[in-house]
Design an enzyme around this catalytic site. Structure first.
Site, mmCIF file in Angstrom:
data_model
loop_
_atom_site.group_PDB
_atom_site.id
_atom_site.type_symbol
_atom_site.label_atom_id
_atom_site.label_comp_id
_atom_site.label_asym_id
_atom_site.label_seq_id
_atom_site.Cartn_x
_atom_site.Cartn_y
_atom_site.Cartn_z
ATOM 1 N N CYS A 85 -73.952 12.539 85.164
ATOM 2 C CA CYS A 85 -74.583 13.376 84.158
ATOM 3 C C CYS A 85 -75.361 14.480 84.847
ATOM 4 O O CYS A 85 -75.457 14.538 86.068
ATOM 5 C CB CYS A 85 -75.518 12.540 83.296
ATOM 6 N N GLU B 136 -51.467 16.047 95.902
ATOM 7 C CA GLU B 136 -52.481 16.886 95.259
ATOM 8 C C GLU B 136 -51.925 17.580 94.022
ATOM 9 O O GLU B 136 -52.615 17.708 93.004
ATOM 10 C CB GLU B 136 -53.022 17.918 96.246
ATOM 11 N N LYS C 115 -67.439 16.732 87.106
ATOM 12 C CA LYS C 115 -67.221 17.447 88.353
ATOM 13 C C LYS C 115 -67.758 16.715 89.568
ATOM 14 O O LYS C 115 -67.039 16.471 90.523
ATOM 15 C CB LYS C 115 -67.868 18.837 88.249
ATOM 16 N N LYS D 21 -53.501 17.329 90.200
ATOM 17 C CA LYS D 21 -53.941 18.501 89.452
ATOM 18 C C LYS D 21 -53.301 18.532 88.067
ATOM 19 O O LYS D 21 -53.969 18.817 87.069
ATOM 20 C CB LYS D 21 -53.565 19.768 90.243
ATOM 21 N N ASN E 267 -79.561 10.492 85.554
ATOM 22 C CA ASN E 267 -78.217 10.631 86.117
ATOM 23 C C ASN E 267 -78.029 9.497 87.105
ATOM 24 O O ASN E 267 -78.858 9.295 87.992
ATOM 25 C CB ASN E 267 -78.055 11.975 86.831
ATOM 26 N N GLY E 268 -76.946 8.738 86.970
ATOM 27 C CA GLY E 268 -76.690 7.652 87.898
ATOM 28 C C GLY E 268 -76.381 6.361 87.169
ATOM 29 O O GLY E 268 -75.979 6.364 86.003
ATOM 30 N N ARG F 162 -70.934 18.872 84.607
ATOM 31 C CA ARG F 162 -71.254 17.528 85.059
ATOM 32 C C ARG F 162 -71.065 16.488 83.960
ATOM 33 O O ARG F 162 -71.085 15.277 84.251
ATOM 34 C CB ARG F 162 -72.716 17.472 85.534
ATOM 35 N N GLU G 291 -54.769 15.700 85.768
ATOM 36 C CA GLU G 291 -56.165 15.947 85.423
ATOM 37 C C GLU G 291 -56.310 16.857 84.214
ATOM 38 O O GLU G 291 -57.114 16.592 83.326
ATOM 39 C CB GLU G 291 -56.887 16.615 86.599
ATOM 40 N N HIS H 48 -35.904 3.071 96.490
ATOM 41 C CA HIS H 48 -36.661 1.828 96.612
ATOM 42 C C HIS H 48 -37.512 1.557 95.375
ATOM 43 O O HIS H 48 -38.578 0.948 95.477
ATOM 44 C CB HIS H 48 -37.506 1.861 97.876
ATOM 45 N N TRP I 146 -72.095 12.372 80.791
ATOM 46 C CA TRP I 146 -70.754 11.826 81.007
ATOM 47 C C TRP I 146 -70.921 10.314 80.944
ATOM 48 O O TRP I 146 -71.547 9.721 81.809
ATOM 49 C CB TRP I 146 -70.209 12.277 82.355
#
Length: 590
Positions: free
Chosen positions: A2, A462, A585, A466, A97-98, A28, A469, A485, A73
């Protein structure tokens, strides 16, 4: 993950200043938001489920010169008005936050005292605990409460009758900015207003008392501490769209500039000789990071192994922190983090350093937890990156890691190579019709698979991240040699495969993978830097021929092409690429 904000000023308008900060901090978290203001009648709190903008009207109407705010968040409790911060109890209002790891036992203890939580969050127990310990001294109550908490947290606390707020840091960042007649606290520097050029960064265990007249710093036992401010160059934190529709579009357009600036800063300020000595003296090199930073490490591993002729390991930090290998003075850790505050990366790196390892930090933020652990810091010069999905910071990480790997050789020549890469990145991003065609294919696919060999596979990892996301399309990356396989079982007419073919030594093998997918009915497109491959395939499937480049540098061009494609796919599907669902983020909690 957050974001918290605090404001203490000599004049009113505190709620408006906090609201403006929350808008800058919304990357955030963006599922709910709230503000508490201290006025003559006590604390007034407004909080809403939804985006920060839901608070605008109420924030404009609130008076007062002390306020705290929060953008959320969710980690504990679904997004809702009740679960939104601030949380209040008695004379206290708290934003957090946390994660409070022992919140369940504290909740039971407080309930036995008659103090029951009304929300589903872990954060509310902080307000209840502080109120239960309050005997007229808000600082003493907050300090006593903090000593009971386990976990990672940044707090901002209001108390009725106290003309200021209290900020706390324990493993989650807090920056306090100073301007004429006002003080601000925030989870990140970009949330501070431009006039706050002098910034203090709280250290773990710090408690700061912030009033309109000044700041006092204490440790957890309330012993006075001295902290030194830093002068911040505001240009690197500019956070506007600059005429683009989204931050992701703007930041992808800055890929080339980021590579140039990172290379220039490295040549100007890096201790090349010191880095070379660390590389030469290391029996073991570990690159660690999370998400995109980890993916940058996958590419970099090839660079280091080529330059140093030794094995290099790349470790996901969330695993490494709990399963660290033995480390000693001949271990070198290269820790990669966009924010420098990524909780898992910081903790994993700290554990290895405590074992004797040397640490090089690669980060986009020169004032962060990872820089305080590191022996050396190599900057990523991306500037403010607001979109949740990393784009230009990935490019900067690749550039920084490439230059580090070349420190035992000709670094100037490596920087010149990157200048050539930057020019070709601009060319790639001008090939809009190719990105549009790929986005049209991806947008109608049930799933998208990215395939490649060697560095091409590392680039595919990557690219897959992307796309998933920002578009919410299921995507994964596989070495193309692994198709037989098990992966071919996933291929049908509803899936698409993007095969990257930029490494000449395995090009023919990857072309074979194209045919394997086609004959199972899957849609296929190819991204390549090799003209021969393009000529062979372009008559019967979509081929994006990128500018020619040294094969080891092809991942830069692939990333730019597929960042742009992911962005266009998300927009085509009506997604907000800047704020994808369920993500934030800066991941400052586990």
């Amino acid at each position: 993950m957050c974001g918290i904000i605090g404001y203490a000023g000599l004049v009113g308008g505190a709620a408006e200043r906090v609201y403006e900060g929350l808008l800058r901090l919304e990357y955030r978290g963006y599922d709910s938001a709230g503000i508490s203001v201290l006025g003559e009648g006590g604390i007034t709190t407004i909080k809403r489920s939804g985006r920060v903008s839901c608070l605008e009207k109420a924030a404009r109407e609130l008076g007062g010169n002390i306020a705290i705010g929060h953008t959320r968040w969710a980690t504990h409790g679904a997004p809702s008005d009740v679960n939104a911060h601030p949380h209040n109890c008695g004379v206290f209002s708290v934003v957090h936050n946390g994660i409070i790891e022992n919140y369940s036992e504290l909740k039971e203890e407080l309930a036995a005292q008659g103090k029951k939580c009304v929300s589903e969050t872990d954060s509310e127990v902080v307000a209840l605990l502080a109120d239960s310990l309050y005997c007229g001294d808000p600082l003493a109550a907050v300090a006593a409460a903090v000593r009971r908490l386990r976990g990672s947290f940044a707090l901002a606390v209001l108390c009725s009758g106290f003309n200021g707020f209290i900020a706390v840091r324990q493993k989650s960042p807090v920056a306090i900015g100073v301007s004429s007649g006002a003080y601000f606290a925030a989870s990140d520097v970009p949330a501070l207003p431009d006039e706050a050029e002098d910034v203090y960064f709280l250290e773990d265990g710090d408690i700061a008392v912030v009033t309109p007249e000044g700041i006092a710093f204490y440790d957890s036992a309330l012993n006075g501490q001295k902290r030194i401010s830093c002068r911040i160059l505001r240009g690197q934190f500019t956070a506007d769209k600059g005429g683009y529709a989204h931050f992701m579009e703007k930041e992808t357009a800055e890929d080339a500039r980021t590579v140039r600036d990172t290379a220039e800063a490295f040549l100007r300020s890096a201790d090349v000789g010191g880095i070379a000595n660390l590389l030469k003296g290391a029996d073991e090199i570990i690159i660690t990071g999370c998400g995109t930073a980890y993916n940058a490490g996958l590419i970099a591993r090839r660079y280091f192994e080529e330059a140093l002729c030794r094995r290099v390991s790349v470790e996901i930090a969330s695993e490494l922190r709990y399963y660290p290998p033995p480390s000693g003075k001949n271990t070198l850790v290269i820790a990669v983090s966009q924010s420098g505050e990524t909780a898992d990366t910081v903790e994993a790196t700290l554990r290895l350093r405590e074992g004797g390892a040397s640490v090089i930090a690669v980060t986009n933020c020169g004032y962060s937890a990872i820089t305080r652990i590191a022996h050396m810091v190599v900057p990523v010069c991306a500037g403010a990156e607001i979109c949740v999905a990393a784009t230009k910071s990935y490019m900067g990480q690749l550039a920084a890691l490439y230059l580090i790997s070349r420190c035992t050789g000709d670094v100037a020549a490596a920087a010149e190579e990157l200048e050539g890469v930057a020019e070709k990145l601009e060319e790639v991003l001008s090939q809009e019709e190719r990105a549009v065609a790929l986005s049209e294919l991806f947008a109608v696919s049930f799933a998208v698979f990215f395939l490649g060999r060697g560095l091409d596979y590392d680039a595919a990892v990557e690219a897959s991240l992307k796309l998933k996301e920002v578009s919410y399309i299921f995507s994964d990356a596989y070495p193309s040699g692994e198709l037989k396989h098990g992966t071919l079982a996933l291929v049908d007419e509803n899936t698409s495969s993007l095969i990257i073919i930029c490494q000449p030594q395995t090009a023919k093998k990857s072309v074979s993978a194209v045919h394997e997918v086609l004959c199972r009915g899957g849609e296929v497109a190819v991204l390549t830097t090799l003209p021969d491959v393009a000529r062979e395939l372009e008559d019967f499937l979509p081929v994006w021929l990128l500018p020619p480049v040294e094969p080891r540098l092809a991942p830069f061009l692939c990333a730019a092409a597929l960042q742009r494609t992911a962005y266009l796919t998300a927009v085509r599907l009506g997604r907000n690429p800047d704020k994808p669902r369920n993500l934030a983020k800066s991941v400052t909690v586990e």
